[in-house]
Design an enzyme around this catalytic site. Sequence first.
Site, PDB file in Angstrom:
ATOM      1  N   ALA A 155       0.827  -1.110   0.072  1.00 10.30           N
ATOM      2  CA  ALA A 155       0.057  -0.121  -0.027  1.00 10.30           C
ATOM      3  C   ALA A 155       0.947   1.212  -0.068  1.00 10.30           C
ATOM      4  CB  ALA A 155      -1.178  -0.339   1.220  1.00 10.30           C
ATOM      5  N   CYS A 156       0.626   2.150   0.805  1.00  5.89           N
ATOM      6  CA  CYS A 156       1.186   3.618   0.723  1.00  5.89           C
ATOM      7  C   CYS A 156       2.516   3.628   1.199  1.00  5.89           C
ATOM      8  CB  CYS A 156       0.468   4.605   1.502  1.00  5.89           C
ATOM      9  SG  CYS A 156      -1.079   4.905   0.707  1.00  5.89           S
TER      10      CYS A 156
END
Length: 371
Positions: A155-156
């Site tokens: 993810a981020c």
Amino acid sequence: MPNSLIRSTGYWVPSNVITNDELVASYNAYAERFNAEHAAAIAAGEIDEVPLSNSDFIVNASGIKRRHVYEKDGILDIERMVPQIAPRPIEEISTQAEFALKSVNEALERAGYDGKDIDGVIVASSAQQRNFPGVSCEIQNAIGAKGFSFDLTMACASALYGLHIANGFIKSGEAKRILVCSPEIMTCINVHSRRDVHFIFGDASAAMIVEADDGRPGGWDVLGTHAENKWSSALRSDFGFINRAERQIDPDYEPHLDQDGHRVFKDVVGFAPKVARNLMTKIDLQPEDVRRTWLHQANIRMVDMIAKRILGRDRTEENAPAILDEYGNTSSSSVVMNFQMHSDDMAAGETGVMCAFGAGYGVGAAAVRKR
């Protein structure tokens, strides 16, 4: 054991821009039509009314004013509300690989390298266009790099997980120069028909060249990296290869992006600074010795609070710059973009800390010193 350094970075954003007002006009048109078509069911309490959005809500909730997007018309069309991207024949370069190369080529140029100088490619992003072969393999082939390549997704935090892994490869002697790239076309993942998330994401690609220290000047010494997880599904995207099988049971099933925003905020603001501070303690780096922190651009309130807890002082645009207002949340590419945009003014010997946080919860941190 060789030390590693970030030799160069690169980033690229599309020229297409969607302002908050444009996005709200599209979303509200969709919401009003839905509510009118389902008025009876809403009145009977069978389904929920779709709430309206507004630009002030978006700015207050996130700090975002605009976002750059790969394709604009499909997002704003209430019949679609997703980007329109034509499929490509297998003999052509994929959309995501082409998107990645925009930043990869800049990083190579800034370093003065050709692709053949790279002996490892890591694609570190929230999602890859296909399951296999790896998008990293395609990029490796496109630039003429040697060695290994693989995709990872966290993810981020993906870009800093990629940096963490590259740092380990270099210190172990397994590689001398690794390309970490984060092509994030997040508007393809986003659900633009949901008020809580319709405004969050923009699209961007970023890249880093991480290499063994050979004594040449320039770049940023990597003083330390760390990655740590704490399980949560409070921020979740269900797009994946099992969706086809799930639709055999429920033909109407649509995977979606979902988040419990309040829970994510509380959890991550507590967790992410601890990971960064633990790294700082490990390498004997005091908060007062950190000139700047470059954070993932999730929302402005998270940036404010996490920066303060890492630095031990209030956030300012000087000590923890924000780029949310122009680009929105571009997932893992945002921390690299932020670093490149706001590091040239630092003097040799000054130190900074990168920190990225996202679904999982995964947190990556890196301490760097300008050479």
